[in-house]
Design a protein around this motif. Sequence first.
Motif, PDB file in Angstrom:
ATOM      1  N   UNK A  74       0.821  -1.200   0.000  1.00  0.00           N
ATOM      2  CA  UNK A  74       0.000   0.000   0.000  1.00  0.00           C
ATOM      3  C   UNK A  74       0.864   1.262   0.000  1.00  0.00           C
ATOM      4  N   UNK A  75       1.954   1.246   0.779  1.00  0.00           N
ATOM      5  CA  UNK A  75       2.845   2.411   0.816  1.00  0.00           C
ATOM      6  C   UNK A  75       3.495   2.627  -0.545  1.00  0.00           C
ATOM      7  N   UNK A  76       3.943   1.549  -1.157  1.00  0.00           N
ATOM      8  CA  UNK A  76       4.584   1.672  -2.471  1.00  0.00           C
ATOM      9  C   UNK A  76       3.597   2.163  -3.529  1.00  0.00           C
ATOM     10  N   UNK A  77       2.338   1.699  -3.460  1.00  0.00           N
ATOM     11  CA  UNK A  77       1.330   2.166  -4.410  1.00  0.00           C
ATOM     12  C   UNK A  77       1.023   3.650  -4.192  1.00  0.00           C
ATOM     13  N   UNK A  78       0.994   4.074  -2.928  1.00  0.00           N
ATOM     14  CA  UNK A  78       0.771   5.496  -2.639  1.00  0.00           C
ATOM     15  C   UNK A  78       1.897   6.344  -3.215  1.00  0.00           C
ATOM     16  N   UNK A  79       3.133   5.878  -3.033  1.00  0.00           N
ATOM     17  CA  UNK A  79       4.269   6.618  -3.594  1.00  0.00           C
ATOM     18  C   UNK A  79       4.210   6.647  -5.120  1.00  0.00           C
ATOM     19  N   UNK A  80       3.851   5.517  -5.707  1.00  0.00           N
ATOM     20  CA  UNK A  80       3.733   5.444  -7.164  1.00  0.00           C
ATOM     21  C   UNK A  80       2.638   6.386  -7.662  1.00  0.00           C
ATOM     22  N   UNK A  81       1.599   6.555  -6.841  1.00  0.00           N
ATOM     23  CA  UNK A  81       0.498   7.433  -7.204  1.00  0.00           C
ATOM     24  C   UNK A  81       0.775   8.896  -6.931  1.00  0.00           C
ATOM     25  N   UNK A  82       1.987   9.207  -6.501  1.00  0.00           N
ATOM     26  CA  UNK A  82       2.372  10.597  -6.310  1.00  0.00           C
ATOM     27  C   UNK A  82       2.061  11.166  -4.946  1.00  0.00           C
ATOM     28  N   UNK A  83       1.751  10.318  -3.986  1.00  0.00           N
ATOM     29  CA  UNK A  83       1.503  10.795  -2.624  1.00  0.00           C
ATOM     30  C   UNK A  83       2.831  11.020  -1.898  1.00  0.00           C
ATOM     31  N   UNK A  84       2.876  12.096  -1.150  1.00  0.00           N
ATOM     32  CA  UNK A  84       4.104  12.449  -0.437  1.00  0.00           C
ATOM     33  C   UNK A  84       4.081  11.874   0.980  1.00  0.00           C
ATOM     34  N   UNK A  85       5.156  11.208   1.341  1.00  0.00           N
ATOM     35  CA  UNK A  85       5.269  10.628   2.670  1.00  0.00           C
ATOM     36  C   UNK A  85       5.815  11.662   3.655  1.00  0.00           C
ATOM     37  N   UNK A  86       5.190  11.714   4.821  1.00  0.00           N
ATOM     38  CA  UNK A  86       5.711  12.572   5.885  1.00  0.00           C
ATOM     39  C   UNK A  86       6.597  11.795   6.840  1.00  0.00           C
ATOM     40  N   UNK A  87       6.117  10.611   7.253  1.00  0.00           N
ATOM     41  CA  UNK A  87       6.839   9.810   8.241  1.00  0.00           C
ATOM     42  C   UNK A  87       6.703   8.324   7.931  1.00  0.00           C
ATOM     43  N   UNK A  88       7.786   7.588   8.080  1.00  0.00           N
ATOM     44  CA  UNK A  88       7.751   6.125   7.991  1.00  0.00           C
ATOM     45  C   UNK A  88       7.928   5.577   9.396  1.00  0.00           C
ATOM     46  N   UNK A  89       7.065   4.655   9.790  1.00  0.00           N
ATOM     47  CA  UNK A  89       7.123   4.043  11.116  1.00  0.00           C
ATOM     48  C   UNK A  89       7.301   2.544  10.941  1.00  0.00           C
ATOM     49  N   UNK A  90       8.257   1.959  11.642  1.00  0.00           N
ATOM     50  CA  UNK A  90       8.440   0.516  11.534  1.00  0.00           C
ATOM     51  C   UNK A  90       8.813  -0.080  12.882  1.00  0.00           C
ATOM     52  N   UNK A  91       8.604  -1.375  12.984  1.00  0.00           N
ATOM     53  CA  UNK A  91       8.981  -2.134  14.184  1.00  0.00           C
ATOM     54  C   UNK A  91       9.916  -3.248  13.735  1.00  0.00           C
ATOM     55  N   UNK A  92      11.169  -3.185  14.158  1.00  0.00           N
ATOM     56  CA  UNK A  92      12.159  -4.166  13.723  1.00  0.00           C
ATOM     57  C   UNK A  92      11.855  -5.568  14.251  1.00  0.00           C
ATOM     58  N   UNK A  93      11.070  -5.671  15.333  1.00  0.00           N
ATOM     59  CA  UNK A  93      10.710  -6.983  15.883  1.00  0.00           C
ATOM     60  C   UNK A  93       9.682  -7.694  15.005  1.00  0.00           C
ATOM     61  N   UNK A  94       8.921  -6.922  14.223  1.00  0.00           N
ATOM     62  CA  UNK A  94       7.869  -7.487  13.372  1.00  0.00           C
ATOM     63  C   UNK A  94       8.288  -7.509  11.914  1.00  0.00           C
ATOM     64  N   UNK A  95       8.993  -6.484  11.484  1.00  0.00           N
ATOM     65  CA  UNK A  95       9.350  -6.323  10.078  1.00  0.00           C
ATOM     66  C   UNK A  95      10.178  -7.495   9.586  1.00  0.00           C
TER      67      UNK A  95
END
Length: 267
Positions: A41-62
């Motif tokens: 979904x994030x990659x599709x949003x970027x492909x669609x020209x949406x600008x990201x403000x913040x990326x949040x991740x959890x290394x224990x889950x990712x």
Amino acid sequence: MKEAKLISSVQNPQIKKILLLKEKSRERKKTGLFVVEGRREIELAQKGGYEMETLIFCSEILVDPTHKSLLPDLKHQVVQTSKQVYEKIAYRETTEGVLAVMKSKEHAIEKIQFKNQSPLILVAEAPEKPGNVGALLRTADAAAVDAVLIANPKSDLYNPNIIRSSIGCVFTTQIGLGTSEEIIAFLKEKEVNIFCAALTASKNYTYSDFTGSTAIVVGTESTGLSPNWLKNSEQNIIIPMQGEIDSMNVSVSAAILIFEARRQRGL
């Protein structure tokens, strides 16, 4: 990529902000921000020209640590959270461990542009359930329609349920929002033929010609389309029913009609 700061408290102001964006339409409209969960979904949003403000991740889950590929430049903030915090802000029960705060777009009718001389458009009047909106957007993406126009929307477009049920197709299709009157006026100005899915004064959808500029219009399962649409319809169309009921789920009906139009166009 900027070094990620670690957040381990659900009381953190940034976490509270993300929760508000996830849960409150008013907050999304006020800030012009919304939350997207999942790599695809994030990659599709970027492909669609949406600008990201913040990326949040959890290394224990990712599972895939190459989340850096989601950050093509250095202007985005990157936040790492503990598992407890991430599970609090995540929308899905099973999650990939990555979500993003994105900036929303305007969806004014007058900004819709058609690349084809004979566009194929899907119109939905007052869809009530976010899941149905998501399913309509998946159909639109699968059929590569020129635009989806939502008349009198009941849910804001960045509702997490719409994003999830559309599996990111909310970002892949040109979408316009407006009143029924505004959309009808727009279609008439563009000389687009209006075909309304309706029970009255209708003919079998396979007998209609969808090869010209076409808008296929669907309403709610409970009340159908408003009189204004029926009054401005080039032709009302119907999907013949073989059982006891006289209607199907709106997203199923839309898919049948849209792909008949695609068949007629040889695509």
